[in-house]
Structure formats: C-alpha cells, structure tokens
Design an enzyme around this catalytic site. Structure first.
Site, PDB file in Angstrom:
ATOM      1  N   GLU A  14       0.832  -1.196   0.000  1.00  0.00           N
ATOM      2  CA  GLU A  14       0.000   0.000   0.000  1.00  0.00           C
ATOM      3  C   GLU A  14       0.869   1.251   0.000  1.00  0.00           C
ATOM      4  O   GLU A  14       2.056   1.190   0.203  1.00  0.00           O
ATOM      5  CB  GLU A  14      -0.887   0.034   1.240  1.00  0.00           C
ATOM      6  CG  GLU A  14      -1.428  -1.283   1.619  1.00  0.00           C
ATOM      7  CD  GLU A  14      -1.602  -1.386   3.110  1.00  0.00           C
ATOM      8  OE1 GLU A  14      -2.318  -0.555   3.653  1.00  0.00           O
ATOM      9  OE2 GLU A  14      -1.019  -2.284   3.702  1.00  0.00           O
ATOM     10  N   CYS A  62     -11.759   7.899   0.379  1.00  0.00           N
ATOM     11  CA  CYS A  62     -11.053   8.198   1.597  1.00  0.00           C
ATOM     12  C   CYS A  62     -11.641   7.377   2.712  1.00  0.00           C
ATOM     13  O   CYS A  62     -12.846   7.207   2.790  1.00  0.00           O
ATOM     14  CB  CYS A  62     -11.251   9.681   1.855  1.00  0.00           C
ATOM     15  SG  CYS A  62     -10.109  10.288   3.025  1.00  0.00           S
ATOM     16  N   CYS A  65     -13.206  10.083   5.476  1.00  0.00           N
ATOM     17  CA  CYS A  65     -13.918  11.297   5.049  1.00  0.00           C
ATOM     18  C   CYS A  65     -15.023  11.000   4.052  1.00  0.00           C
ATOM     19  O   CYS A  65     -15.117  11.672   3.022  1.00  0.00           O
ATOM     20  CB  CYS A  65     -12.956  12.285   4.421  1.00  0.00           C
ATOM     21  SG  CYS A  65     -11.354  12.300   5.168  1.00  0.00           S
ATOM     22  N   HIS A  69     -16.568  14.024   0.885  1.00  0.00           N
ATOM     23  CA  HIS A  69     -16.424  13.846  -0.560  1.00  0.00           C
ATOM     24  C   HIS A  69     -17.790  13.748  -1.231  1.00  0.00           C
ATOM     25  O   HIS A  69     -17.996  14.274  -2.324  1.00  0.00           O
ATOM     26  CB  HIS A  69     -15.588  12.604  -0.876  1.00  0.00           C
ATOM     27  CG  HIS A  69     -14.120  12.866  -0.777  1.00  0.00           C
ATOM     28  ND1 HIS A  69     -13.461  13.684  -1.659  1.00  0.00           N
ATOM     29  CD2 HIS A  69     -13.190  12.438   0.100  1.00  0.00           C
ATOM     30  CE1 HIS A  69     -12.177  13.738  -1.328  1.00  0.00           C
ATOM     31  NE2 HIS A  69     -11.995  13.003  -0.261  1.00  0.00           N
ATOM     32  N   ARG A 484     -10.006  18.229   7.622  1.00  0.00           N
ATOM     33  CA  ARG A 484      -8.590  18.473   7.372  1.00  0.00           C
ATOM     34  C   ARG A 484      -8.316  19.714   6.529  1.00  0.00           C
ATOM     35  O   ARG A 484      -7.162  20.054   6.327  1.00  0.00           O
ATOM     36  CB  ARG A 484      -7.978  17.254   6.688  1.00  0.00           C
ATOM     37  CG  ARG A 484      -7.897  16.085   7.619  1.00  0.00           C
ATOM     38  CD  ARG A 484      -7.821  14.755   6.924  1.00  0.00           C
ATOM     39  NE  ARG A 484      -7.953  13.712   7.914  1.00  0.00           N
ATOM     40  CZ  ARG A 484      -9.099  13.298   8.434  1.00  0.00           C
ATOM     41  NH1 ARG A 484     -10.236  13.813   8.011  1.00  0.00           N
ATOM     42  NH2 ARG A 484      -9.138  12.379   9.367  1.00  0.00           N
ATOM     43  N   SER A 507      -5.202  17.249   2.092  1.00  0.00           N
ATOM     44  CA  SER A 507      -3.844  16.746   2.316  1.00  0.00           C
ATOM     45  C   SER A 507      -2.957  16.956   1.100  1.00  0.00           C
ATOM     46  O   SER A 507      -1.736  16.897   1.224  1.00  0.00           O
ATOM     47  CB  SER A 507      -3.866  15.276   2.726  1.00  0.00           C
ATOM     48  OG  SER A 507      -4.453  15.166   4.001  1.00  0.00           O
ATOM     49  N   CYS A 551      -4.182  12.690   5.757  1.00  0.00           N
ATOM     50  CA  CYS A 551      -5.276  11.916   5.202  1.00  0.00           C
ATOM     51  C   CYS A 551      -4.763  11.109   4.029  1.00  0.00           C
ATOM     52  O   CYS A 551      -5.313  11.128   2.961  1.00  0.00           O
ATOM     53  CB  CYS A 551      -6.364  12.894   4.824  1.00  0.00           C
ATOM     54  SG  CYS A 551      -7.427  12.510   3.514  1.00  0.00           S
ATOM     55  N   CYS A 554      -5.330   6.357   3.057  1.00  0.00           N
ATOM     56  CA  CYS A 554      -6.780   6.336   2.940  1.00  0.00           C
ATOM     57  C   CYS A 554      -7.334   5.090   2.302  1.00  0.00           C
ATOM     58  O   CYS A 554      -8.273   4.496   2.750  1.00  0.00           O
ATOM     59  CB  CYS A 554      -7.222   7.492   2.069  1.00  0.00           C
ATOM     60  SG  CYS A 554      -7.231   9.009   2.947  1.00  0.00           S
TER      61      CYS A 554
END
Lengths: 572, 155
Positions: A14, A62, A65, A69, A484, A507, A551, A554
């Site tokens: 990742e 995310c 979040c 979005h 954020r 971010s 962030c 995610c």
C-alpha cells in the site's frame, strides 16, 4: 555530511505518507520532503459515468472522510447543472458536515495525536488521588473520582502486563520529549477511552439523515431523507429529539473534556513551539446560511492570509482559472501541454508517469519527481489548509465567538496569538474549531426544527433530475471545508456524462511536494528547524505531521496477521 | 436473543481490497436473515466502526488479509488467534481491525464470539473488479459465513 532520516509507514504494497528529513550535526531538521507513495487516481474511474452517481464513488476515496467527498461531489454537480436545493437539504447537509467535523476532531485528538504528548506507560505510575484532584480542578466533568482513576489504572496495568496483547505496541514510551506528570497522563488515557466511546454516539446523526452509516446517502438536488413528524420511518419528532440530545452531549463533552485536556496538556509543552511552517493559510469557507455562492453567508469564512499577517484577509476564487493551479514538476504525472506549467482543475489532467526507483528503495531523488501528490498552489504560493487556517481567518475577520474562544485558550495558557503559528497552535485550533462547530450543530438543529414547525418538509428538488433537462456541456465547482481543510471538486459534464473530474483534497495542499519554483509544501516547511531529541524515535516529526491530521493512508487497509509494525524509521 | 453483526471491510475501488464488502453483500443476499443479524458495509472506516464491534454478542468480519503464510485460500480465524494492537501510525486512516479489537477489549466490550474470514488479494488495481481467484474465494467465504451464522443462530 547531513544525516537523513526516513519515516515510512509502510514497507509493503500500500502507499501512505513518507517523510525524508535531512538533519544537521545537532539533529536539527534542515530540509524535509513529503511523499505520497500511492497513486489514487479516482478521477480516471469517474470519467464517462453519470454525474449523479459521482458522489457514491467519491465517498469511497477516503477511509474516514466519506461524507465530505459525497458533499463536495453533489455540490459540484448541482453547481454545473444550476440546481438550487431546498433550505432543509442545505441545513441537513450543514448539520451532517458539522457532525463529521466534530467527531473527526475528537477522534484525531484522542486517538491519533494525544499519544504524541501523552505517555501511556507513565500513567501506570500515577497517584489516582492526585489525578482525581487535578481533574476536578480543571473541569466539572463527573467521571473524576479517585475510584474511577484507580479502576482505570488497574485495567491498564492488566493490559500492559498481559504482554501478548501488545496493546499500545511500538509507542515511544519513556521518550525524553514527553513532559506530562504521570497523573495528567492518566487523566488523558481515561479520556482517550471515553472519547472513543462517545464518538459512537455522535455518528448516529449521520445515520438518521443519511439513511445508513458509514456510507450515508446523498443525492444531487437535495437529500434523500424524508421529513414527516408523524411517520415512523421518516425524520420524526422522536428522531429529532434524539439528535438534540446528542448535540447537547457533544457540546458538554467538548467543553468539559476536550478543551480542558487541551489546555492542561499544552500547558506542559509551552516551550515546544516548533512546526509553524508556511505562515500562509487558506479556507474556501463553509456552512452556507443561504447558498454556496453567497460567501457572506458562510459561517466559516472564506479567505487567504499571507505571511502570518492577521490584519489582511485576501479573497480567494477557486473558479478563477488564474488562481488555483496544480503543478507536477515534482510529482509522478505528466501534462500533455508541458509538465512545467500548472493547470487549473477545470483543465486538469491525471496522467500517471512513475519515474521513481523500484520499491523497495532507500531514498527518493528529491531533486526530481518524488510524490504521487500533485502540488496545488494559490497564485504560485503554497498555503496551509485546515483548522488553523479556518480559525485564523475567522479570527482575522473578527468573528466574535472565535475571538472569545481563542482568547480564553491563549489566556489560560498565558501565551500570545503568535503561539498559534506552531504545531501546538494547530492542535489548539482544532479544539477551538471543534467547540465552534459543535455550537453550529445546535444552530442548524434549531433552523431545521423551525422549518418543520412552519410546515416545510421539502428536502429534494427534482427539476433537473432528468438528463434531458441538462445543457449539452457545462462545468461546476463544489467545495466544503472538510475536517482536514479545503476540499474542492471540479467537474466538466458533456453529453450527460462526466467528461473531466478533478479533486484537490486538503492533504494535497498540506503534504504536497516542492513546487516548480522549489518552494516547500506545508508539511515540509513545518518540519524545518525542528530539533530531534532521539532521531531513532522521531516523535517530533510525528507530532508535527499529526498536527495536520494527514489523510493519506486512505484507500487501502489490508489486515496483517503478522501484526507488523506500521511505521519504520531509517536513519543514515 | 443473540445479536450478530456481520461487517465487511475494505475499499471496493481497489480490486481485491473490496473482498470483505463484496462477501457481506453476497452473504446478506443469500438468505432470509432474522433482524438480529446486522450486515454492515464497513468500508475503510476504522474506528468509526467501533459501535458495530462493541454492540453485539457475536461478530463476523470479512476482509482481505495478509496471512502469516501466504497461500491462496480462505482463512478463518477465531477470536483468540487475532492480534489486537494499537500501533503508532501516521494517519487516522491507518486504523484497522487490530485497533478496533484492542479498543473493544480495553473497553471491556468485546463480543463473546469473533471470527475473521479473509483471503489474500491478487490484484489491487484501481477500478478493477474482484480477480478470478478472489471470486472463487468469495463463494467459499460466503459458504463458510453461512454455515457459521446458522450455527450461531441456533445456539
């Protein structure tokens, strides 16, 4: 030769946030480089889809979040199609966004950030009677008896001693940069557990309005929830009463637990005023009282502050193609008309072009491309977004409630406003904002109830739902102030389908790499000048990076049965 | 009556990463379940899923996993085999199953039964559907979940 330190959370598949820092002989950071190590590219999979479905994809980008979005996405499609949403939909969206922000800040402070300041292991040595006396001296919060702290301490001891659990594993316990007495550590650990418990309540508001959680339903044109005071299945009196109760409890928790803890902890770190960084701040503003284009009605105001100058707030216009541009000079992307010029998101492109070393690697060549994040700039200037930006802009614009809360916090800490330009200032601003936003929750609730009492149940405007009513080509911009920071979605619609979609997340502003002129992004600037007590345990780097509430980790989260340590630290 | 939560974890935008969520969708659709069984599309919500972990008697979690010995098959772990950690991390978004289990344990609200069913991913490509091998694991995982749910329901 300068020493290098690399904090890389993930040595596997990742991608997350990686920090490379160069230190001098005194272990002070001279330069820092921030890298997003995974390509997200959500824009590419949105192309060609029905714009009315975009929010459902966007809310999966995310981890935490989701709602922000979804909100930015429906707002941007409505902007493109010229859809006005009913007042109730605006109020419900405001209330959901405020709920998200409040919950997110609580979780951030206690779960992610507190352990940068709080030494859990030290809490085992605390005197519960003294902890109780301290707790009662700073707050009327009822869970503060000697027995309460004693009981918690015993549970903690049992956990730490049970070893194989590895609870709170790989913390930097005993690090000399920890300054709290054991009793304050114990209070903080108690509230760490209480906050995790409490945030479960707050989220029920999302379930009521969004139909489900953790992926609440949004809809282009309003909200999908029905209001009917007499129905069992719609938003009714019973559900509204439950929401009112949660809002009251949230405000009490913030006033009696979060804010007193913040002040108590910060009081022991007053000399640690590193991490200020850019001194440039931006907010798109949010919580419209009329509509999103009526900027005067935004409860969190819009604007830009440059060079820490609180006497002037400059206007920002995210629609102006000359203001916000994303550059890729240090990012793994190409632009078809030349990668040396920034592009406004409405003409933005997402063409990955990885030129970095093949993983696993030791270092990145930071003179060239070194991040999967693009570099957004406002008129070629780097800016910081997030709670500190919002609080400073509201403060500079003279918001009376923010002035009062900022004054109270600074007064109790006996520091001046200049202390806000620091890692701790950023952390304090998040708490101040949380209190302000929880107040807004009550305000939105009152507005909604007044509308319902007046017989207005409308939550959805279906006028332009059918694609046949849309123009052949159009473009839109949707924004929100996510926990954020400033989040923008830009869309171009052509022949009823998404032609281009660009997202600039908070971010990306804060964690961006160098721009085409070699200027640092917000994380990079904030780390500069920070002294490290023990570079093999880079607590100071984590403090500053965490203060932004990054962030990045995610999109992916495989469960590792090996329980591998997530953050690896390399020093060369 | 016993309360059972079935939670799927993962990001459906990234190929096999979405395995857990897809299994839970298929499992829910595969039967006529009583109201005491709650199916949750948990996404990558980390700590925000805590309530689902602490508010039931039995918990079944589906996720894509990295097993100790990497073999392409469906793994099933019982409560006592699951590591519970609170790691130092860079972002609030890194919180996963191990944190949730650890916090539930610290709160003293761990469900009496916990099972994790998962399989190692092959393809995490953005926008891709589940890979062929993962689809086979999905059928197997749904079957395993069904059997276990039926067992829990008669207990």
């Amino acid at each position: 030769m300068a020493k290098k330190i690399v904090v890389d959370p993930i040595p596997r598949i990742e991608g997350h946030l990686r920090i490379e820092a160069k230190m001098n002989d005194a272990n002070v950071i001279e330069e820092a480089y921030s890298t997003g190590t995974m390509w997200r590219g959500i824009e590419v999979i949105l192309k060609g889809r029905d714009p009315r479905d975009a929010w459902a994809f966007a809310e999966r980008i995310c981890g935490v979040c989701t709602t922000v979005h979804a909100l930015a996405s429906v707002r941007c499609v409505e902007d493109a199609l010229g859809i006005e949403i009913p007042a109730n939909a605006r109020i419900i969206r405001n209330l959901m966004a405020a709920t998200q922000q409040t919950q997110d800040h609580l979780v951030h402070f206690y779960h992610l950030h507190a352990l940068d300041w709080v030494d859990v292991v030290s809490a085992l040595k605390a005197d519960p009677a003294q902890a109780s006396a301290i707790a009662q001296s700073i707050s009327p919060w009822p869970k503060s008896s000697v027995g309460y702290f004693k009981d918690l301490q015993q549970r903690l001891v049992a956990f730490v001693e049970s070893g194989q659990l590895g609870i709170f594993s790989n913390g930097y316990w005993g690090h000399p940069a920890y300054k709290l007495p054991p009793e304050v550590n114990l209070i903080a650990v108690a509230h760490y557990l209480e906050a995790l418990d409490f945030q479960k309540e707050i989220v029920k508001i999302q379930t009521v309005f969004g139909g489900k959680n953790p992926h609440p339903n949004y809809v282009v044109g309003g909200m999908a929830c029905a209001i009917d005071p007499n129905s069992d299945t719609a938003i009714n009196i019973e559900r509204l009463n439950m929401i009112k109760k949660i809002i009251d409890e949230t405000q009490t928790f913030i006033d009696q637990v979060y804010i007193p803890d913040l002040i108590a902890i910060a009081g022991f770190y007053k000399e640690w005023l590193y991490g200020g960084g850019l001194g440039n701040f931006m907010s798109y503003g949010d919580f419209p009282e009329t509509n999103l284009n009526d900027f005067k009605s935004l409860l969190w105001p819009r604007g830009i502050i440059l060079n820490k100058d609180l006497s002037t707030v400059i206007d920002v216009d995210p629609r102006d193609m000359s203001q916000i541009k994303e550059e890729v000079g240090h990012s793994w992307y190409t632009y078809s008309k030349g990668s040396d010029k920034g592009l406004h998101p409405w003409e933005g492109e997402t063409k990955p072009n990885y030129t970095g070393p093949k993983p696993p690697f030791e270092f990145l060549d930071t003179d060239k491309q070194y991040s999967w994040l693009k570099t957004p700039r406002w008129k070629e200037q780097p800016v910081e977004v997030g709670p500190l930006a919002r609080v400073l802009i509201a403060y500079a614009k003279g918001d009376p409630m923010i002035k009062e809360t900022v004054g109270m916090v600074l007064g109790k800490l006996q520091v001046g406003p200049e202390a806000l330009f620091s890692t701790l200032g950023r952390t304090a601003a998040r708490g101040i904002e949380c209190k302000q936003t929880a107040g807004f929750m009550g305000h939105f609730y009152d507005q909604l109830v007044a509308n319902i009492k007046a017989g207005d149940y409308k939550t959805f405007n279906s006028e332009r739902w059918e694609p046949s009513t849309w123009p052949k080509e159009c473009k839109g911009f949707g924004y929100t102030e996510a926990p954020r920071g400033s989040l923008g979605h830009w869309i171009r619609i052509k022949d009823e389908k998404i032609d281009e979609y660009q997202i600039v997340v908070p971010s990306t502003w804060n964690a961006s790499p160098r721009d085409n002129r070699g200027n640092s992004g917000a994380y990079e600037a904030a780390l500069k000048g920070t002294p490290m007590v023990d570079p093999s345990k880079p607590l100071e780097i984590l403090r500053t990076v965490h203060s932004f509430d990054p962030c990045l980790a995610c999109a992916s989260h495989l469960y590792d049965m090996n329980g591998n340590e997530i953050t690896s630290v390399t020093i060369v | 009556m016993k309360k059972i939560n079935v939670v799927g974890l993962g990001n459906i935008l990234f190929g096999d990463e979405g395995f857990g969520v897809e299994v839970v969708r298929a499992l829910e659709a595969s039967g006529d379940w009583p109201e005491t069984v709650q199916f949750v599309d948990g996404g990558t919500q980390g700590l925000y899923l805590l309530d689902y972990f602490e508010s039931c008697d039995a918990l079944m979690v589906f996720d894509s996993i990295i097993p100790v010995e990497f073999e392409p098959k469906v793994y099933c772990y019982r409560k006592e085999e699951l590591p519970a950690f609170i790691h130092r991390k860079m972002s609030a978004h890194q919180m996963g199953l191990s944190e949730l289990l650890a916090v539930a344990r610290l709160h003293g609200r761990e469900p009496s039964e916990i099972v994790l069913i998962g399989a190692p991913p092959h393809d995490l490509g953005l926008g891709n559907p589940l890979s062929e091998p993962m689809l086979r694991h999905l059928a197997r995982a749904v079957e395993t979940g069904r059997e276990l749910l039926e067992e829990w329901l008669v207990k």
